[in-house]
Design a protein around this motif. Sequence first.
Motif, mmCIF file in Angstrom:
data_model
loop_
_atom_site.group_PDB
_atom_site.id
_atom_site.type_symbol
_atom_site.label_atom_id
_atom_site.label_comp_id
_atom_site.label_asym_id
_atom_site.label_seq_id
_atom_site.Cartn_x
_atom_site.Cartn_y
_atom_site.Cartn_z
ATOM 1 N N ASN A 1 0.804 -1.230 0.000
ATOM 2 C CA ASN A 1 0.000 0.000 0.000
ATOM 3 C C ASN A 1 0.832 1.273 0.000
ATOM 4 O O ASN A 1 0.296 2.362 -0.172
ATOM 5 C CB ASN A 1 -0.993 0.003 1.176
ATOM 6 N N THR A 2 2.134 1.154 0.211
ATOM 7 C CA THR A 2 2.979 2.351 0.128
ATOM 8 C C THR A 2 3.828 2.380 -1.160
ATOM 9 O O THR A 2 4.639 3.291 -1.345
ATOM 10 C CB THR A 2 3.932 2.415 1.337
ATOM 11 N N THR B 1 0.467 4.235 -5.029
ATOM 12 C CA THR B 1 0.175 5.595 -4.589
ATOM 13 C C THR B 1 0.485 6.641 -5.664
ATOM 14 O O THR B 1 0.048 7.790 -5.557
ATOM 15 C CB THR B 1 0.995 5.929 -3.341
#
Length: 423
Positions: free
Chosen positions: A101-102, A107
């Motif tokens: 998720n990073t 992102t």
Amino acid sequence: MIPTVPADESGRLDALRNYAIVDTPPEAGFDEIAELAAQICGCPAALVSFVEASRQWIKAKYGLLPAELTECPREISICQVTICNNDILYAPDLINDQRFNTSPLVTGSLCLRFYCGVPLITHDGHALGTLCVVDFEPRELTFEQREALRRLSRQTMVHLELRRQLLRRNEMLLELEDARDRAVAEKAESDRLLLNILPPSIAAELKTRDRVQPRFFDSATVIFIDFAGFTRLVETMEPASVIDQLDLHFTKFDDIMANHRLEKLKTIGDAYLAVGGVPEPNRSHAIDASLAALQVLDHLTRLNRQREKLRLPAWQVRIGINTGPVIAGVVGKHKFTYDIWGNTVNIAQRVEAAGVPGRISIAESTWQHIKTRFEAEARGAVEVKHQGLVNMYYLNRIRPEFSSDSAGTMPNDRFWKANEKAG
């Protein structure tokens, strides 16, 4: 901690290089696999990619992906995790997956939300890259879709392996072609070297039958040339200079003999032996040898004029010629020599030895073949070792009516017409 480097990384990278796939142009087979994977999974995009030491390189892509996307740094790659698992990696929602998720792929501007990838594994267990499908929205795949993607990854490896084998086959064909070209070149060089030491017909017989049948020739002319005072001449010369001078003379002799259908047999120190009428019989061999002898003397006369201006000693030869029967054949197994034997050869050498520097001595047997076209002076019977008395002559020149030069060394058209009439 997410593993990002397989335990067999060194072997894996070696295996990847062995497939020679990275940085290659697009190929329809891989493009079709990516398209089929997207369609089976109902995803807007799919990739076939390979993971190198520092990057993920994309071999094929399908769907809604930027045209400029051809690779990404390995440290942000999701596929690098897939190759460490050696199994399918299924992430329905990347935002909710703490592993990814990073990631800038999630992102950043690409905004990936779904990923499902299967490693491309070799028979040796090395994961080279992945076949993966992606989406920009969360997505679920059925068990059947994931299994189909798994089977499609195996077909991708089959395609990759066939490609590798084809490349290897092409390399082997090139190697075979190179080997064939080398073999042809080596054979040509071998043939060339063989023709340097054997007459063409004899070389052909040797190659065909692996031996040469000795032959008797009832009429041939032997010419023997020996440098007079050679030992004294070379005492004041450097060894390299001696070899250079002999090479200069013998090379010229070779040209003269070839121009008159004579076969150079060998050199023995400063002596030179050639024969006419062997191995190809002809009726003009005595005339051919006489013309060659005159031109040898002419060559040395012109050369010695230059040496005299430089106050260098002259190179003088004695030439002996004899006509008669000989036996010819090849001797030796590792180093072939085409040679002749018989009393005719012995007398030619004795005639030469009984001569004087700068003159051509011929036996009566030769004179009887050439006397209508050449001028000579009788020497009478000369005692020859082991042979008794042999009638000899000094060959002076071509008769004026048959000569194209004042020195009588070059024949004119009438000479050759007379030769034709004589048969």
